[in-house]
Scaffold this motif. Structure first.
Motif, PDB file in Angstrom:
ATOM      1  N   ALA A  44      38.649 -20.823  62.746  1.00  0.00           N
ATOM      2  CA  ALA A  44      39.604 -21.085  63.816  1.00  0.00           C
ATOM      3  C   ALA A  44      40.812 -21.899  63.378  1.00  0.00           C
ATOM      4  O   ALA A  44      41.681 -22.183  64.193  1.00  0.00           O
ATOM      5  CB  ALA A  44      38.894 -21.820  64.954  1.00  0.00           C
ATOM      6  N   LEU A  73      36.488 -28.063  60.039  1.00  0.00           N
ATOM      7  CA  LEU A  73      36.717 -27.969  61.485  1.00  0.00           C
ATOM      8  C   LEU A  73      36.424 -29.291  62.186  1.00  0.00           C
ATOM      9  O   LEU A  73      37.077 -29.637  63.176  1.00  0.00           O
ATOM     10  CB  LEU A  73      35.866 -26.855  62.093  1.00  0.00           C
ATOM     11  N   GLU A  77      39.752 -29.517  64.058  1.00  0.00           N
ATOM     12  CA  GLU A  77      39.523 -28.952  65.390  1.00  0.00           C
ATOM     13  C   GLU A  77      38.474 -29.786  66.133  1.00  0.00           C
ATOM     14  O   GLU A  77      37.466 -29.269  66.615  1.00  0.00           O
ATOM     15  CB  GLU A  77      39.060 -27.485  65.261  1.00  0.00           C
ATOM     16  N   ALA A  80      36.735 -28.956  69.551  1.00  0.00           N
ATOM     17  CA  ALA A  80      35.882 -27.790  69.736  1.00  0.00           C
ATOM     18  C   ALA A  80      34.538 -27.902  69.039  1.00  0.00           C
ATOM     19  O   ALA A  80      33.519 -27.469  69.564  1.00  0.00           O
ATOM     20  CB  ALA A  80      36.612 -26.531  69.249  1.00  0.00           C
ATOM     21  N   SER A  81      34.534 -28.430  67.833  1.00  0.00           N
ATOM     22  CA  SER A  81      33.285 -28.449  67.070  1.00  0.00           C
ATOM     23  C   SER A  81      33.276 -29.647  66.137  1.00  0.00           C
ATOM     24  O   SER A  81      34.251 -30.375  66.025  1.00  0.00           O
ATOM     25  CB  SER A  81      33.118 -27.161  66.261  1.00  0.00           C
ATOM     26  N   SER A 407      33.744 -23.057  68.639  1.00  0.00           N
ATOM     27  CA  SER A 407      34.512 -22.463  67.555  1.00  0.00           C
ATOM     28  C   SER A 407      33.645 -21.403  66.892  1.00  0.00           C
ATOM     29  O   SER A 407      32.412 -21.445  66.994  1.00  0.00           O
ATOM     30  CB  SER A 407      34.913 -23.546  66.537  1.00  0.00           C
ATOM     31  N   GLY A 561      38.399 -17.000  71.030  1.00  0.00           N
ATOM     32  CA  GLY A 561      38.731 -17.389  69.657  1.00  0.00           C
ATOM     33  C   GLY A 561      37.933 -16.506  68.716  1.00  0.00           C
ATOM     34  O   GLY A 561      37.317 -16.961  67.761  1.00  0.00           O
ATOM     35  N   ARG A 580      44.525 -18.435  69.455  1.00  0.00           N
ATOM     36  CA  ARG A 580      44.321 -19.734  68.811  1.00  0.00           C
ATOM     37  C   ARG A 580      45.033 -19.707  67.468  1.00  0.00           C
ATOM     38  O   ARG A 580      45.926 -18.899  67.255  1.00  0.00           O
ATOM     39  CB  ARG A 580      42.830 -20.030  68.673  1.00  0.00           C
TER      40      ARG A 580
END
Length: 587
Positions: A44, A73, A77, A80-81, A407, A561, A580
């Motif tokens: 992602a 991630l 990110e 999300a995760s 994600s 996503g 995304r």
């Protein structure tokens, strides 16, 4: 109002359709498939994808690539995760499919009424989400460790180095991360998050700001050196427990809960769809069963009448200027099949260690035939759960909030292995409890807030040690005749994940779309509450045609996503979601 009712569909209740957990960062209309002959990684965020490709170039396996991508991630990110959340992993080693369950568990001190107010009614979602009360025991690292012990080619230590380097040296805040920070009104109330994500004036860090996370670098270095035990025992575990228990909305997480967490290897759920075999996650995920049910019902319709074959209903040119859009007939059939699957999901699916889940009965072809018989020319409105053979439970349906933030990771390696992994902290930025550079999940809000109705228990009620039901649907597709892997598919998106994966599977298999076009096509479907179409991506004509068939249509943001890697004549082709900032890279 069941599937066989002649009553009018119920009016849309917008309160039952929460907004997408993550906002779109704009639609990238210039995306084309990525091709490779040897291996492929998709994630992602471009920095995560690059870390996965780096491991594959070193001869690493798909799980090696996934671990490197997950670690990055956690940094780039975090909404999300991350290592403070959980994951479901579907793995193909070239010979067999395995399912690794890294879903969070409820602490021993959790109770069935923990999200009910003094009046016995569910408390507002934000009150449940924010703070220590919603935190489940994180599971992603134990699941990755279990899969790596079986299939890793590279040393565990090496897999964390890209993330450690980025956390130490910094990475530029992306437009997407900036947007997520700016949209989150709770960050300012978390001292750790405010210091990290906001300027001294309390604004979201501007796009391009070099963001360093030395605390996460130290945490990841400890995990890289000592294994997952560095997370589940010692100072990191103690800090998690202290943060959760000392919060203004405290939880019951204990050191025993954290140190005692165990990932589970489970038998994947697999079923036939036309000339393919589709495999997904078993409970506590509802994703695998719901996708198989949707596809099975659609195939049963085709067997009843060749005119109902989805292959004969490809996307059509849209008069909205958005390129192709799904045909009205395809949206109608898929949405109706999904209503039936979501109705069963709400009643029957939960952690199978606590509630008997008859996967066989729910995915039986004879059952699909009876469910398909409920689908007609007009929308059925709200579907009722069916009664599969072998099920004799007195349960109440789950009316939980339909939210989650997730994600998706996908990879195929030089040895023929493949992974589809969906990873999550639940709502955007999870519980907003931050420690040691990472954010803790709020997965306990994935349980039903209401434990029973009319004296009947809800299958997905909160119980100590239980794993909350999920919609995550990592999926692998095979050619039934040759047994060859065809595709790895998955998406974030909360309870809409099932819709996104169904669209991707049908797009690839029935409509012969390339992976990028299958992802980019407008999202649509039904969670058994109205029929949802992606706002700005479909024509008014499609809306009107569905309404003429009795559909209550909602035009909403549907921020999937999705990542897809599919076999082609030269090796692999891949696509990433234009909604995304994901990418695919291969050699």
């Amino acid at each position: 109002m069941g599937g066989c009712s002649n009553e009018q569909p119920p009016q849309q209740k917008t309160a039952e359709l929460p907004p997408a957990p993550e906002i779109s960062s704009g639609f990238r209309s210039d995306m084309i498939p990525v091709h490779a002959t040897r291996h492929m990684a998709a994630a992602a965020n471009p920095l995560a994808t690059a870390a996965g490709q780096q491991m594959l170039r070193k001869g690493g396996s798909a799980i090696d690539a996934a671990i490197a991508m997950q670690a990055v991630l956690a940094l780039v990110e975090p909404q999300a995760s991350g290592i403070g959340g959980g994951a479901f992993i579907l793995y193909w080693d070239g010979e067999r499919v395995q399912a690794f369950d890294g879903r969070e568990t409820a602490p021993a001190g959790a109770s069935t009424g923990m999200f009910l107010g003094a009046d016995g009614q569910p408390i507002p979602f934000a009150d449940a989400q924010i703070g220590g009360r919603s935190v489940g025991v994180p599971g992603v690292l134990r699941a990755l460790e279990m899969a790596h012990q079986q299939h890793g080619k590279l040393p565990w230590h090496d897999l964390f180095q890209p993330a450690i380097q980025l956390a130490s040296q910094g990475f530029p805040v992306s437009r997407r991360l900036h947007g997520q920070i700016a949209a989150d009104k709770f960050i300012a109330d978390s001292p750790e998050m405010a210091k990290y994500f906001l300027t001294p004036q309390g604004q979201a860090l501007p796009v391009g700001t070099l963001l360093k996370n030395p605390e996460l670098a130290r945490t990841l270095q400890a995990i890289a050196t000592q294994g997952a035990d560095a997370f589940y025992q010692g100072p990191v575990a103690q800090a998690m427990v202290d943060k959760v228990r000392s919060h203004a909305r405290p939880g019951t997480l204990s050191l025993a809960d954290v140190s005692g967490y165990q990932a589970q290897e489970r038998k994947p759920v697999c079923g036939d769809y036309k000339q393919w075999q589709v495999c997904g996650m078993p409970p506590p995920s509802s994703g695998g069963v719901a996708v198989l049910q949707t596809l099975g019902i659609l195939e049963a319709l085709q067997n009843k009448s060749p005119a109902l074959d989805l292959a004969a209903m490809p996307p059509v040119p849209s008069n909205s200027g958005a390129g192709l859009e799904p045909s009205v007939s395809a949206v109608h059939l898929i949405a109706e099949a999904e209503r039936l699957a979501y109705a069963d999901r709400a009643l029957y699916l939960a952690d199978s260690a606590f509630v008997p889940v008859n996967v066989k009965g729910l995915t039986d072809k004879a059952y699909f035939k009876t469910r398909a018989a409920l689908i007609g020319d007009k929308s059925m409105g709200r579907a009722k759960a069916g009664v599969p053979a072998g099920i004799n439970l007195a349960l109440a349906p789950d009316r939980s909030p339909l939210r989650i933030s997730t994600s998706q990771i996908a990879a195929v390696d030089d040895q023929g292995g493949a992974i589809s992994m969906t990873t999550s902290v639940e709502a955007a930025f999870g519980s907003h409890v931050m420690t040691n550079g990472f954010i803790l999940n709020n997965q306990l809000t994935d349980f039903s807030f209401v434990p029973e109705e009319n004296g009947k228990p809800v299958a997905n009620r909160i119980e100590p040690g239980k794993r909350p039901r999920s919609s995550m649907a990592p999926t692998l597709v095979f050619d039934r005749k040759s047994g060859e892997l065809v595709a790895t598919i998955g998406s974030p998106g909360g309870s809409q994940i099932i819709e996104y994966v169904n669209k991707a599977v049908v797009g690839l298999l029935d409509w012969k779309l390339n992976p990028q076009d299958a992802i980019s096509l407008a999202n649509f479907g039904s969670r058994n509450v109205g029929t949802e179409l992606e706002a700005g991506r479909v024509s008014p004509a499609l809306v009107q045609q569905l309404q003429d068939r009795g559909h209550e249509v909602s035009l909403i943001e549907m921020t999937s996503g999705t990542q897809i890697i599919v076999r082609d004549k030269d090796g692999w082709a891949a696509g990433a979601d234009p909604r995304r900032e994901g990418t695919a890279l291969g050699d």
